[in-house]
Motif scaffolding. Structure first.
Motif, PDB file in Angstrom:
ATOM      1  N   VAL A 132      11.686  -6.382  -3.985  1.00  9.67           N
ATOM      2  CA  VAL A 132      11.197  -6.842  -2.690  1.00  9.67           C
ATOM      3  C   VAL A 132      11.125  -8.363  -2.730  1.00  9.67           C
ATOM      4  N   PRO A 133      11.663  -9.058  -1.722  1.00 12.33           N
ATOM      5  CA  PRO A 133      11.622 -10.517  -1.712  1.00 12.33           C
ATOM      6  C   PRO A 133      10.184 -11.041  -1.654  1.00 12.33           C
ATOM      7  N   MET A 134       9.975 -12.219  -2.238  1.00 14.26           N
ATOM      8  CA  MET A 134       8.632 -12.805  -2.296  1.00 14.26           C
ATOM      9  C   MET A 134       8.092 -13.073  -0.896  1.00 14.26           C
ATOM     10  N   TRP A 135       8.930 -13.521   0.035  1.00 15.44           N
ATOM     11  CA  TRP A 135       8.437 -13.830   1.376  1.00 15.44           C
ATOM     12  C   TRP A 135       7.902 -12.588   2.064  1.00 15.44           C
ATOM     13  N   LEU A 136       8.515 -11.431   1.776  1.00 20.23           N
ATOM     14  CA  LEU A 136       8.044 -10.198   2.394  1.00 20.23           C
ATOM     15  C   LEU A 136       6.709  -9.763   1.793  1.00 20.23           C
ATOM     16  N   LYS A 137       6.530  -9.976   0.505  1.00 15.38           N
ATOM     17  CA  LYS A 137       5.245  -9.686  -0.129  1.00 15.38           C
ATOM     18  C   LYS A 137       4.153 -10.573   0.459  1.00 15.38           C
ATOM     19  N   LEU A 138       4.475 -11.860   0.697  1.00 15.67           N
ATOM     20  CA  LEU A 138       3.492 -12.785   1.275  1.00 15.67           C
ATOM     21  C   LEU A 138       3.141 -12.402   2.707  1.00 15.67           C
ATOM     22  N   VAL A 139       4.115 -11.962   3.474  1.00 14.61           N
ATOM     23  CA  VAL A 139       3.845 -11.510   4.842  1.00 14.61           C
ATOM     24  C   VAL A 139       2.912 -10.301   4.823  1.00 14.61           C
ATOM     25  N   ALA A 140       3.171  -9.353   3.947  1.00 13.30           N
ATOM     26  CA  ALA A 140       2.326  -8.162   3.844  1.00 13.30           C
ATOM     27  C   ALA A 140       0.908  -8.544   3.440  1.00 13.30           C
ATOM     28  N   LEU A 141       0.784  -9.440   2.476  1.00  7.27           N
ATOM     29  CA  LEU A 141      -0.533  -9.902   2.040  1.00  7.27           C
ATOM     30  C   LEU A 141      -1.253 -10.620   3.181  1.00  7.27           C
ATOM     31  N   GLY A 142      -0.531 -11.462   3.919  1.00  6.61           N
ATOM     32  CA  GLY A 142      -1.126 -12.164   5.050  1.00  6.61           C
ATOM     33  C   GLY A 142      -1.628 -11.208   6.121  1.00  6.61           C
ATOM     34  N   LEU A 143      -0.880 -10.156   6.390  1.00  6.54           N
ATOM     35  CA  LEU A 143      -1.318  -9.170   7.380  1.00  6.54           C
ATOM     36  C   LEU A 143      -2.567  -8.429   6.928  1.00  6.54           C
ATOM     37  N   ILE A 144      -2.655  -8.137   5.647  1.00  8.20           N
ATOM     38  CA  ILE A 144      -3.842  -7.465   5.114  1.00  8.20           C
ATOM     39  C   ILE A 144      -5.058  -8.379   5.228  1.00  8.20           C
ATOM     40  N   VAL A 145      -4.900  -9.656   4.839  1.00  8.73           N
ATOM     41  CA  VAL A 145      -6.003 -10.618   4.920  1.00  8.73           C
ATOM     42  C   VAL A 145      -6.426 -10.805   6.373  1.00  8.73           C
ATOM     43  N   TRP A 146      -5.444 -10.932   7.277  1.00 12.17           N
ATOM     44  CA  TRP A 146      -5.763 -11.087   8.693  1.00 12.17           C
ATOM     45  C   TRP A 146      -6.501  -9.856   9.221  1.00 12.17           C
ATOM     46  N   GLY A 147      -6.087  -8.673   8.825  1.00  9.40           N
ATOM     47  CA  GLY A 147      -6.747  -7.444   9.265  1.00  9.40           C
ATOM     48  C   GLY A 147      -8.192  -7.381   8.812  1.00  9.40           C
ATOM     49  N   ILE A 148      -8.457  -7.802   7.582  1.00  2.64           N
ATOM     50  CA  ILE A 148      -9.838  -7.829   7.076  1.00  2.64           C
ATOM     51  C   ILE A 148     -10.661  -8.846   7.864  1.00  2.64           C
ATOM     52  N   TYR A 149     -10.111 -10.035   8.085  1.00  2.00           N
ATOM     53  CA  TYR A 149     -10.808 -11.070   8.852  1.00  2.00           C
ATOM     54  C   TYR A 149     -11.113 -10.568  10.264  1.00  2.00           C
ATOM     55  N   TYR A 150     -10.119  -9.992  10.932  1.00  4.96           N
ATOM     56  CA  TYR A 150     -10.292  -9.522  12.302  1.00  4.96           C
ATOM     57  C   TYR A 150     -11.363  -8.448  12.371  1.00  4.96           C
ATOM     58  N   THR A 151     -11.338  -7.535  11.406  1.00  6.00           N
ATOM     59  CA  THR A 151     -12.323  -6.454  11.390  1.00  6.00           C
ATOM     60  C   THR A 151     -13.732  -7.009  11.227  1.00  6.00           C
ATOM     61  N   ILE A 152     -13.906  -7.946  10.318  1.00  5.10           N
ATOM     62  CA  ILE A 152     -15.232  -8.511  10.082  1.00  5.10           C
ATOM     63  C   ILE A 152     -15.664  -9.362  11.270  1.00  5.10           C
TER      64      ILE A 152
END
Length: 67
Positions: free
Chosen positions: A41-61
């Motif tokens: 899996v390309p590094m940029w795709l891993k970073l996008v997935a991580l960013g979406l997870i972090v954003w989801g946690i922030y939005y939820t809180i």
């Protein structure tokens, strides 16, 4: 299109008696015409997935927590 898939399947390297048998380099799902390659899996795709997870946690809180 099916002819292209059949030709792609024919281009697979043949297994030799001297080489150990391994998984094929490409799988073709005939009805859908999807080709599956083995790779990483390309590094940029891993970073996008991580960013979406972090954003989801922030939005939820931030927006779903009780005031």
């Amino acid at each position: 299109m099916t002819e292209d898939l059949a030709r792609a399947d024919e281009r697979r390297p043949l297994e030799s008696e001297h080489e150990p048998a391994g998984p094929p380099e490409m799988y073709v799902y005939e009805p859908a015409g999807i080709r599956e390659y083995s790779g990483s899996v390309p590094m940029w795709l891993k970073l996008v997935a991580l960013g979406l997870i972090v954003w989801g946690i922030y939005y939820t809180i931030r927006y779903w927590s009780g005031d």
